[in-house]
Structures are given as C-alpha cells and as structure tokens.
Design a protein around this motif. Structure first.
Motif, PDB file in Angstrom:
ATOM      1  N   ASP A  13      -7.589  66.850 -18.489  1.00 38.06           N
ATOM      2  CA  ASP A  13      -6.685  66.939 -19.646  1.00 38.06           C
ATOM      3  C   ASP A  13      -5.877  65.660 -19.862  1.00 38.06           C
ATOM      4  O   ASP A  13      -5.293  65.477 -20.929  1.00 38.06           O
ATOM      5  CB  ASP A  13      -5.729  68.122 -19.486  1.00 38.06           C
ATOM      6  N   GLN A  14      -5.833  64.797 -18.880  1.00 38.96           N
ATOM      7  CA  GLN A  14      -5.075  63.546 -18.992  1.00 38.96           C
ATOM      8  C   GLN A  14      -5.827  62.466 -19.785  1.00 38.96           C
ATOM      9  O   GLN A  14      -5.229  61.493 -20.235  1.00 38.96           O
ATOM     10  CB  GLN A  14      -4.756  62.985 -17.594  1.00 38.96           C
ATOM     11  N   ILE A  15      -7.133  62.624 -19.936  1.00 43.78           N
ATOM     12  CA  ILE A  15      -7.951  61.604 -20.601  1.00 43.78           C
ATOM     13  C   ILE A  15      -7.691  61.667 -22.099  1.00 43.78           C
ATOM     14  O   ILE A  15      -7.931  62.689 -22.729  1.00 43.78           O
ATOM     15  CB  ILE A  15      -9.448  61.812 -20.281  1.00 43.78           C
ATOM     16  N   PRO A  16      -7.199  60.556 -22.694  1.00 42.29           N
ATOM     17  CA  PRO A  16      -6.780  60.577 -24.103  1.00 42.29           C
ATOM     18  C   PRO A  16      -7.889  60.731 -25.134  1.00 42.29           C
ATOM     19  O   PRO A  16      -7.619  61.116 -26.257  1.00 42.29           O
ATOM     20  CB  PRO A  16      -6.079  59.230 -24.309  1.00 42.29           C
ATOM     21  N   SER A  17      -9.135  60.393 -24.786  1.00 39.69           N
ATOM     22  CA  SER A  17     -10.212  60.522 -25.769  1.00 39.69           C
ATOM     23  C   SER A  17     -11.482  60.971 -25.074  1.00 39.69           C
ATOM     24  O   SER A  17     -11.577  60.947 -23.844  1.00 39.69           O
ATOM     25  CB  SER A  17     -10.454  59.183 -26.485  1.00 39.69           C
ATOM     26  N   GLY A  18     -12.466  61.328 -25.877  1.00 41.36           N
ATOM     27  CA  GLY A  18     -13.734  61.798 -25.344  1.00 41.36           C
ATOM     28  C   GLY A  18     -14.575  60.723 -24.685  1.00 41.36           C
ATOM     29  O   GLY A  18     -15.471  61.018 -23.919  1.00 41.36           O
ATOM     30  N   ASN A  19     -14.324  59.466 -24.990  1.00 36.01           N
ATOM     31  CA  ASN A  19     -15.102  58.380 -24.419  1.00 36.01           C
ATOM     32  C   ASN A  19     -14.494  57.982 -23.076  1.00 36.01           C
ATOM     33  O   ASN A  19     -13.716  57.045 -22.978  1.00 36.01           O
ATOM     34  CB  ASN A  19     -15.166  57.189 -25.368  1.00 36.01           C
ATOM     35  N   TRP A  20     -14.854  58.713 -22.042  1.00 39.63           N
ATOM     36  CA  TRP A  20     -14.225  58.515 -20.743  1.00 39.63           C
ATOM     37  C   TRP A  20     -14.601  57.185 -20.106  1.00 39.63           C
ATOM     38  O   TRP A  20     -13.793  56.619 -19.360  1.00 39.63           O
ATOM     39  CB  TRP A  20     -14.504  59.693 -19.815  1.00 39.63           C
ATOM     40  N   LEU A  21     -15.793  56.646 -20.407  1.00 42.95           N
ATOM     41  CA  LEU A  21     -16.149  55.337 -19.859  1.00 42.95           C
ATOM     42  C   LEU A  21     -15.265  54.236 -20.454  1.00 42.95           C
ATOM     43  O   LEU A  21     -14.859  53.309 -19.750  1.00 42.95           O
ATOM     44  CB  LEU A  21     -17.621  55.021 -20.096  1.00 42.95           C
ATOM     45  N   GLU A  22     -14.953  54.364 -21.731  1.00 37.31           N
ATOM     46  CA  GLU A  22     -14.016  53.418 -22.349  1.00 37.31           C
ATOM     47  C   GLU A  22     -12.623  53.596 -21.746  1.00 37.31           C
ATOM     48  O   GLU A  22     -11.926  52.620 -21.462  1.00 37.31           O
ATOM     49  CB  GLU A  22     -13.973  53.651 -23.862  1.00 37.31           C
ATOM     50  N   GLN A  23     -12.242  54.831 -21.519  1.00 33.30           N
ATOM     51  CA  GLN A  23     -10.930  55.111 -20.929  1.00 33.30           C
ATOM     52  C   GLN A  23     -10.849  54.632 -19.477  1.00 33.30           C
ATOM     53  O   GLN A  23      -9.757  54.331 -18.987  1.00 33.30           O
ATOM     54  CB  GLN A  23     -10.600  56.598 -21.020  1.00 33.30           C
TER      55      GLN A  23
END
Length: 170
Positions: A13-23
């Motif tokens: 839930d902490q990941i701001p967007s769906g693109n986790w590799l970018e995050q």
C-alpha cells in the motif's frame, strides 16, 4: 486475510503507483537525496530512546534489501528450498552502523539498490511469477520486488515524520 497477507499489504500500500519498477528507482533516489543532505552528526540522530539512528535505519534498508534479493534470485531460478526468515533487530544489533561513516553507508545503499534494479529489470516476466517459501510463507518473486519498494517507502515516511521534522528539516 491472514496476518502474513496483512503484513505484505501494509508495504504494498506504500507504493505510490502501479509501476513498481519505476518506483524502485524513485524510492532509491529519494532515500539517497535525503541522506546526502545530512551531516555526520545528524545521521546519528534517533527520534526516541531505543529507536534506530538514521545511520542504523539506512543500513537496515540495505540489509533487508539484500535478504529480499537473495529470495528473488533463488525463486526466480526455481529453487524449491524453504528459505529462513531474519530478525531485523538482531541484524541491527550486529551491524555496528554507528561505527561507520554516513558516506560509507550511503555508498553501500546505492550499490545494493543498483543491484536490485539490475536483477529485477533482467528477469523474464514468467520468472516474476515464480513462487517459493520464505519464512514459512509462499511468496512470488514479483511480490518480493514490490516489498523492496514498499518497505523503502514505509521507512521514508518514518524518516520524514519522526526524524527530519525533529531535526528541523520539515
């Protein structure tokens, strides 16, 4: 939802967007940006008695990411062994982070993060779906990758709320 699923979801839930590799890259840049602006003295700050210093927290991020990297590698390569858990407080107690320079800890974090990026970016999509058992729970390679990101953001929030605000940064 099981306790394990709740634990995982807390970080996802902490990941701001769906693109986790970018995050993964963005969270690394945010972390290095914060630490690059600290003095050696500030990096020894803990917001309360018994809490990690900023140095200790940075090494915790590196240690945890290394454990997650091993799990990713093992499961992506089809390893069927049950991998052990780890006690973050035991690791911290034996890390001797306070004896190291902030520069050394930051360099280590950058190298560990770059290693995660290279590992995850070069896995086939099918390998991301591989699963294994870690700490008694089944988990996919992709979920572990996302945990690296979510765990980092979790600690970035703590750094901003409990450390930087008391150091006068916010």
């Amino acid at each position: 939802m099981t306790d394990f699923q709740k634990y995982i979801q807390r970080y996802l839930d902490q990941i701001p967007s769906g693109n986790w590799l970018e995050q993964l890259k963005i969270s690394g840049e945010k972390t290095t940006g914060i630490y690059a602006n600290l003095t050696e003295e500030q990096s020894g700050f803990a917001y309360a008695e018994g809490k990690w210093t900023l140095k200790g927290l940075l090494l915790h991020l590196s240690d945890t990411e290394r454990v997650f990297q091993y799990r990713i590698l093992a499961f992506a390569r089809g390893d069927k062994n049950n991998l052990p858990g780890f006690d973050e407080n035991e690791y911290a107690d034996q890390s001797f982070a306070e004896e190291r320079s902030l520069k050394s800890l930051l360099e280590e974090y950058k190298l560990v993060r770059k290693s995660s990026e290279v590992l995850l970016e070069n896995l086939r999509p099918s390998a991301l779906q591989n699963k294994g058992i870690a700490n008694g729970h089944e988990i996919s390679v992709e979920t572990i990758g996302k945990l690296i990101v979510g765990h980092n953001y979790h600690h970035l929030n703590i750094i901003e709320e409990r450390y930087l605000s008391k150091l006068g940064f916010m």
